[in-house]
Design an enzyme around this catalytic site. Structure first.
Site, PDB file in Angstrom:
ATOM      1  N   HIS C 101      94.811  91.591  36.893  1.00 61.39           N
ATOM      2  CA  HIS C 101      96.241  91.475  37.068  1.00 61.39           C
ATOM      3  C   HIS C 101      96.908  92.304  37.910  1.00 61.39           C
ATOM      4  CE1 HIS C 101      95.293  90.936  32.654  1.00 61.39           C
ATOM      5  NE2 HIS C 101      96.094  90.224  32.460  1.00 61.39           N
ATOM      6  N   ASP C 104      97.306  96.098  37.105  1.00 57.26           N
ATOM      7  CA  ASP C 104      96.223  96.893  36.969  1.00 57.26           C
ATOM      8  C   ASP C 104      95.825  97.481  38.217  1.00 57.26           C
ATOM      9  OD1 ASP C 104      95.856  95.670  34.501  1.00 57.26           O
ATOM     10  OD2 ASP C 104      94.407  94.135  35.518  1.00 57.26           O
ATOM     11  N   GLU C 268      88.923  82.213  25.465  1.00 58.73           N
ATOM     12  CA  GLU C 268      88.363  83.230  24.697  1.00 58.73           C
ATOM     13  C   GLU C 268      88.139  83.346  23.365  1.00 58.73           C
ATOM     14  OE1 GLU C 268      90.928  87.028  25.813  1.00 58.73           O
ATOM     15  OE2 GLU C 268      90.125  87.632  23.679  1.00 58.73           O
TER      16      GLU C 268
END
Ligand SMILES: [Co+2]
Ligand SMILES: [Co+2]
Ligand SMILES: [Co+2]
Ligand SMILES: [Co+2]
Ligand SMILES: [Co+2]
Ligand SMILES: [Co+2]
Ligand SMILES: [Co+2]
Ligand SMILES: [Co+2]
Lengths: 439, 439, 439, 439
Positions: C101, C104, C268
């Site tokens: 991201h 981050d 996920e």
């Protein structure tokens, strides 16, 4: 005089006709029902942690709460400043009791000793404010879950030094609760549980947990603290499995370690539903063991799997809670502590008031409905009739312990096949609605 | 000789290289590990209810199971016929034990007395078949949940006459269990719970439930039955809330009513997960109270909210179960009872064999992996090291009960801030995989 | 040369016989199966957020992770320092891809412009490190959920200025992903959902969400980005209801707004199970729409109701995932991104390696088992036979769309009552175990 | 004249003061609100399956319901007898509409043809009774889940002959619905789903399911049926995974197969919560696609994981449902069908009335509260204001599709950092209570 909640008046009872959102529609503190004021029945408490310290962060985002008085520092001065704000809040919302963890009210110091000194200094101020305002401490507790040292448990840590730190904290928290006239002291086992059984000796950890509780009981005796000890059940979160799972599990633990005389339960709605039980169920389990002590008044979202700690606004639930409080004759040491937080989106100061008003009015309404149900006794009468066959004859022998398999076999062979009465669940659900919405 | 399972051979061990689906790859009954045969370690049992009586219906559809021997009648003769089929099944699948409810094996008669006579007649045949084949009864129980008279509970019915009927059934079921040399007797509280608290006096119902258990204990003494009594925890279904929720709740109940010396737990995997616990957790809770008795070997679907009672094929789970069985030194009276049913789509006779083979091999494999883990002791050593601080010094004082809040506070102030070792969960999960898939 | 992971060697394949915990037992990157190396099949990626930025806090406690290189500041220099650590990690663990991201890798600045400049500077370094090491960017994304401005959504915020901020972030994140050769760009709708419908216009919010995705598609075309766009389904947390609930919901959204040609799904495991689905189900839904793009490789705890994001160690699951990856012919732009975090108790540097080793070996083993299953085709053949009646006759007419209710009624009246073959679930579950534990 | 419900009067509106449990307190059919009678707003329907055919069995026990008119046979005459009882029930409870599955009203015959003839004969009687009483058919459907032939699906069966049988049933059920003036026809995919993906080709099954729906659409055109087709979402039970999981999944399916113009959704509260959604959410998803057709009015127990189909008594929920019905301008073809069953303990005839009264009054009250909320517009106004930034300026550009990432980046850089208004969830929850309990 400084005010931290500018524009927010002291919240008043204005009755159901008002359209003022910053008013009570149902909570009229001095109104009497069944010989007590609403204030006495409900014994509302505000938790320092949510009101003053909850920044409204979540696992995916930082805090949003506006706290203009807070300098974000970990200083003692900041901690002392918050006390002033909190008592203004208590005054304006009209709540008589409060609760704290040691680390909510005072910061960790550089040494354990400094930490304890910080606590004492804040408690000096709290004591002064209590005297000044008449506000009271419902219960205190030690925060044994937030600091990294407690990552693997406090009393159930695999590290005995961590246990010692926890014991030290409990000693001071208990003593300050005593000094502030706290009516109770709570253990919420935030980290008492496990992440995986692959690395855990559960039995040994439970032995250690019992040891800490026994030490607290002994210390209370030593210092003369006569308040009530509580355990607060919760099944999971933060740990994968919390040892104090639910009411029955806590009672089993207390019985096993001979602690049942010294502890009652502090039951939270959201923890009940996380454990797969209704709040009513958890309260009845506690009542059956004469162990209902106090209530953390909030509610969860049953479609979500974590502790949302929402403000209690479901009047079906508040009615059921108050029915049980009335049934046990009211709170003695306990009360209704709003262990509830605003949503992260409700970040304004005003939302603190909207939230507590919503919960206080929902409980006031629940109290009024419950009082009517309690006094009219229609549910009670239905239940009583349902079990009438145990009030005499063979049923009474069963209850007296004088029946045996043989005597009951003889009896059974002698009677007509039994015929059940209807359980009438739907009729009773409708009856409940007539109390809630009858007029 | 008549055969009911034509084309199905006696299932044999053929090792991992076989491609024959009707063979064992891992279960080699006479193979020894740790001084006992696999047969002795595993003590497999087949439940009469699922093997012979489960028609594979569900709430939205009628049964699909092919049962060519069954004339669908409620006659005694039909009941006797089924016994022959069942023993052929036990023989062909190679399972040594079985379990029953009274109403699985023999039909309700027109009167209570006729019902009991039916039971006795079927037990005559069961006794003969046991002698002939060497098969043994792991445990018996009474079906106190299917008949409409038990719709509101058996021991917890609001109708005392229903309690008497239940007691009468328990008397006969217990006596016949005794006569057939049953190693245990189980209470599964199918209807012992409530649909709604609006019509329920939970405390009174629990008193009644305890009364029935006490009568059974007394009757066992009277008739000389020395087998083990079990309670089987389950949290919900069919009732909204079952009183025997989970291991801790059962233990709490047994402690409260002074029954803990007389009962152990029969723990079922699917009931564990319905209660929000892992099977490992439930077993460890029971082990901690020295109350692990027997196991209902199945598995659930954690994404579904009802008791799917699937055959146990997850080798992670079977390994964890067998680790605990080895740790307690093996079963005494208990065993691994396949309380599992085929899916409704698996309606052929052959599926009965596929299903049991899948479960037996999964447990045999779990046993082999568990034995290796147990013998190498790497997990045990890790856990032991993790708590080492309690084996001496301040930790030993905590365990000995000689430490106090004051003494621990002094100690805590005297030490450096404690530093935790890693819990190493991911390393341990990987280590478990190396045992399961190491070679 | 500086090393941040002292004492940790480059992790090597040592085979199943090794007892070295810091080694691979199954992942042998250059070993070939089905014409490709394991490295090519698995395309492992490490997420910057968990490896470098996850402090292992939870809602009840602060972070525990040791990060000796991190000065805890929000400075650009600190951000640049982390890049060096991260690439050492990638080198030592042997992972070829990574994901980020924007927030981050680079800090929020005082102004939006400064924020963007920070991103560019960190990407300068990332580009250099990629060239130096050969590591590649699997996908990039913008963090639109952590900052308080996104508390009520980003594209679905009620505040259009917030939408503009989000769009600005997406522009830069997309451009930098393009510049770094990213194979994809992901939207994970962290705050795209609602806390309560009482204050929400869901349809209007969904319109806005579609608008942002359309803008991203248009911008990609403008700048020449040919990578794949992904949406990542998740049902809840942090919001009460997330709009991208599950695969089917995402596909419905993409179809409604004409975006299905431009997006695939990044699925996920833990989000699948939070939505009440197996990972297999979610993958098959995506495959059925030709929309399986990439995988966030983790696993959840099905007994817990929040996103635990554990490392994937269940080999049943990794086998099922890899079967589907093989079935679709392998990843094109996607890969296996370890969107997984260590437990809070696993706070040491070494745990980062244990955790990734556990996941990489579980997937390598899953790949090997899946390849064998895929090549032998026994499951595929079973399924094929099961539907054979659709390959000709009336079944083929149904599939061709030439049958009608009338023609089928005529046909049905003309045939014998249909007889089903067994679904053989238990046999198939056993067959799966023979592949997993066959040898 | 024969009466089957002796002692039960025609249920009358008596207002909130009555203590008669067999009376309406809120449902006053001819009372007008917002220009329509309550009868017209609510369009209550009774389902033949629950009222006449639900014996109140569960997976652990046989039926308990008293049905003195029913000879328990599968005969046509028994089926015809039930029709008389049902219309007496409709008359006494005051419900205008009803719904059926083909197999509820008429028995399976020895041949498919006899089965169809049975249906026609019962529909002769239903037609006569409708004329005589003025009662109307809300919708019909075919039971494609109970018979063993459908154990592996109907349209999604792996056996094409089973598909043909299903198609034949749909043809007749649709034609008889048409003949009886049914306002709609529903598909509830009882067995359309899977038990395990190990034996399932999901994509192929979905193709087949779409084929059947298309045939029904074509046949409706052929026979001139102009009623509305519905799909009823449900996530699980009886199958492990039902294809019609929730509203979004159904919409995705309808879009994929080009069926969205021909189908709306029939949404059931308990199916919503089983899927992890609130009923409000499911309704809003349907409304957003202009696909809300009809409602199965019941409620679930969110702490239980199966479809309890309880009578709807939660007035919070009925209010939210009616708000949405008012918002869409009322039902056109749809209505409120009580797809609800009494608890197994409520086995008396009288309970049928208590149960429906509880649901009808809860919805009548919900309607009255919803009408007040709708007319005062305070919630609507709050929501409108919340999104005001999209009604002009940059927000309007976003909605118009004229903004780009570049233009929004420029805009974002030019403005002050956006500041959010509070979402005010707690205030709104309190406001809802003021409507529910205001007076
Ligand atoms: Co609490
Ligand atoms: Co809580
Ligand atoms: Co069982
Ligand atoms: Co079970
Ligand atoms: Co992810
Ligand atoms: Co996740
Ligand atoms: Co329905
Ligand atoms: Co339903």
């Amino acid at each position: 005089m400084t005010t931290y909640f500018e524009g927010i008046p002291k919240i008043q009872y204005e009755g159901t006709q008002t359209i003022n959102p910053l008013a009570f529609r149902h909570y009229n503190p001095d109104e009497e029902l069944m010989g007590k004021t609403m204030r006495e029945h409900l014994k509302f408490a505000a938790p320092y942690w949510h009101v003053m310290r909850n920044e409204l962060s979540d696992p995916f985002g930082v805090g949003t709460a506006l706290m203009p008085w807070d300098d974000q520092s970990n200083s003692l001065q900041n901690a002392l400043n918050r006390v002033e704000v909190f008592f203004e809040f208590l005054d304006k919302i009209g709540i008589d009791y409060y609760c704290w963890h040691d680390r909510d009210i005072s910061p960790e110091g550089k040494t354990l000793d400094e930490t304890h000194q910080n606590l004492l200094k804040v408690c000096d101020l709290l004591e002064a404010k209590q005297k000044e305002t008449g506000k009271k401490l419902l219960w205190g507790t030690a925060c044994l879950f937030s600091h990294p040292r407690y990552a693997q448990g406090a009393a159930t840590s695999p590290n005995a030094d961590v246990f010692a730190y926890a014991a030290s904290q409990v000693k001071y928290a208990l003593e300050q609760t005593h000094r502030l006239g706290g009516e109770g002291y709570t253990f919420w086992g935030g980290r008492e549980g496990y992440a995986t059984l692959l690395n855990t000796d559960m039995k040994r950890e439970l032995d250690h947990m019992a040891a800490l509780l026994q030490m607290a009981v002994d210390h209370a005796k030593k210092i003369g603290f006569k308040g009530q000890f509580y355990i607060e059940p919760k099944p999971k979160e933060p740990s994968t499995h919390q040892y104090d799972t639910d009411s029955a599990t806590c009672l089993n633990f207390l019985r096993e370690y001979g602690l049942l005389d010294h502890f009652k339960l502090n039951i939270e709605t959201n923890h009940a539903t996380l454990a797969g039980h209704t709040m009513q169920h958890e309260l009845d389990v506690a009542l059956g063991a004469n162990a209902l002590g106090s209530i953390d008044a909030n509610q969860g979202d049953e479609l979500l799997g974590w502790d949302t700690d929402q403000f209690p606004t479901d009047v079906y639930m508040t009615t059921q809670v108050m029915l049980r409080v009335l049934k046990m004759g009211g709170f003695t040491t306990g009360g209704l502590n709003f262990d509830a937080k605003r949503r992260r989106e409700s970040h304004c100061l005003e939302d603190l008031f909207h939230a507590h008003i919503s919960g206080m009015d929902a409980f006031a309404l629940g109290l009024k409905v419950a009082a009517k149900i309690h006094q009219e006794g229609r549910f009670e009468e239905f239940v009583h009739q349902r079990y009438e066959s145990y009030s005499g004859g063979i049923g009474a022998q069963i209850e007296a312990g004088t029946a045996t398999l043989d005597s009951l076999d003889d009896y059974a062979k002698s009677i007509e096949a039994p015929v059940l009465q209807s359980g009438r669940q739907e009729m009773l659900e409708n009856l409940l609605n007539t109390y809630l919405f009858g007029k």
